[in-house]
Design an enzyme around this catalytic site. Sequence first.
Site, short mmCIF file in Angstrom:
data_model
loop_
_atom_site.label_atom_id
_atom_site.label_comp_id
_atom_site.label_asym_id
_atom_site.label_seq_id
_atom_site.Cartn_x
_atom_site.Cartn_y
_atom_site.Cartn_z
N LYS A 19 124.33 29.41 81.36
CA LYS A 19 125.38 28.59 80.78
C LYS A 19 125.23 27.17 81.31
O LYS A 19 124.86 26.95 82.46
CB LYS A 19 126.78 29.12 81.13
CG LYS A 19 127.07 30.52 80.60
CD LYS A 19 127.23 30.52 79.09
CE LYS A 19 127.66 31.90 78.60
NZ LYS A 19 127.81 31.93 77.12
N ASN A 202 122.96 20.72 84.61
CA ASN A 202 121.60 20.72 85.16
C ASN A 202 121.52 21.36 86.54
O ASN A 202 120.60 21.07 87.31
CB ASN A 202 121.04 19.28 85.20
CG ASN A 202 121.08 18.62 83.85
OD1 ASN A 202 120.70 19.22 82.85
ND2 ASN A 202 121.57 17.38 83.80
N ARG A 203 122.47 22.23 86.83
CA ARG A 203 122.52 22.96 88.10
C ARG A 203 122.69 22.04 89.31
O ARG A 203 122.44 22.44 90.44
CB ARG A 203 121.27 23.84 88.28
CG ARG A 203 121.15 24.98 87.25
CD ARG A 203 122.36 25.90 87.33
NE ARG A 203 122.26 27.06 86.48
CZ ARG A 203 122.81 27.16 85.27
NH1 ARG A 203 123.49 26.14 84.77
NH2 ARG A 203 122.72 28.26 84.57
N LEU A 204 123.16 20.82 89.08
CA LEU A 204 123.45 19.91 90.18
C LEU A 204 124.94 20.02 90.51
O LEU A 204 125.73 19.09 90.30
CB LEU A 204 123.07 18.47 89.80
CG LEU A 204 121.57 18.25 89.57
CD1 LEU A 204 121.29 16.82 89.15
CD2 LEU A 204 120.78 18.60 90.84
#
Length: 225
Positions: A19, A202-204
């Site tokens: 997601k 962006n998984r940051l």
Amino acid sequence: MAVVTDRDAAPFDLPSMRKQYRADGLRESELAATPVEQFARWFKQAATDGGLFEPNAMVVSTADAEGRPSSRTVLLKHFDERGFVFYTNYESRKGRELGENPHVSLLFPWHAMARQVIVTGVARRTGRDETAAYFRTRPHGSQLGAWASVQSSVVAGREALDSVYAELSARYPEGEQVPVPPHWGGFRVVPSAVEFWQGRENRLHDRLRYVAPDGGGWRVERLAP
């Protein structure tokens, strides 16, 4: 004889299951002065707008004296500046492990909000007066259940458990006070660190952690995602 294919064994494409999380995140300037105040803010949102089935459900992770871990889902029943409280059978696996090693982790997995809260600290038993006061708020059936279940022990079958419950129900019918089991009570987790995790694009992700230094108060630090 049925043949199990690779497709049958893995019906979903797990590597592609992901997601994209929200763009707005969590900033140091937005945090409350203490982790409990910040938790209260997030918990209110989780309980009202979060769309969560049980926002007070948390994963309690313990370890025995040899460091072997175990986890289970437990319901948070109270929190304030003194810590986070849950109740259990002291003779259960988690109860025994906390007796050997009081260090514990609590994880609130608020997936629907792309949030997590992770509390690490030391668990201490609540007083018997506090335990009794909470026990009286439990439904009658749950009070009987605290007596009926020798939690974490092996039982012969469901019928054996139901039979014990039926005996207790006959002994303490609805409306009659059920005594507080001596082997049952609360644990208060006194936090040494509380991390607030907010999913980002962006998984940051944003990870802000309150840490209790030796001198008192709280220090906030940002962790890399």
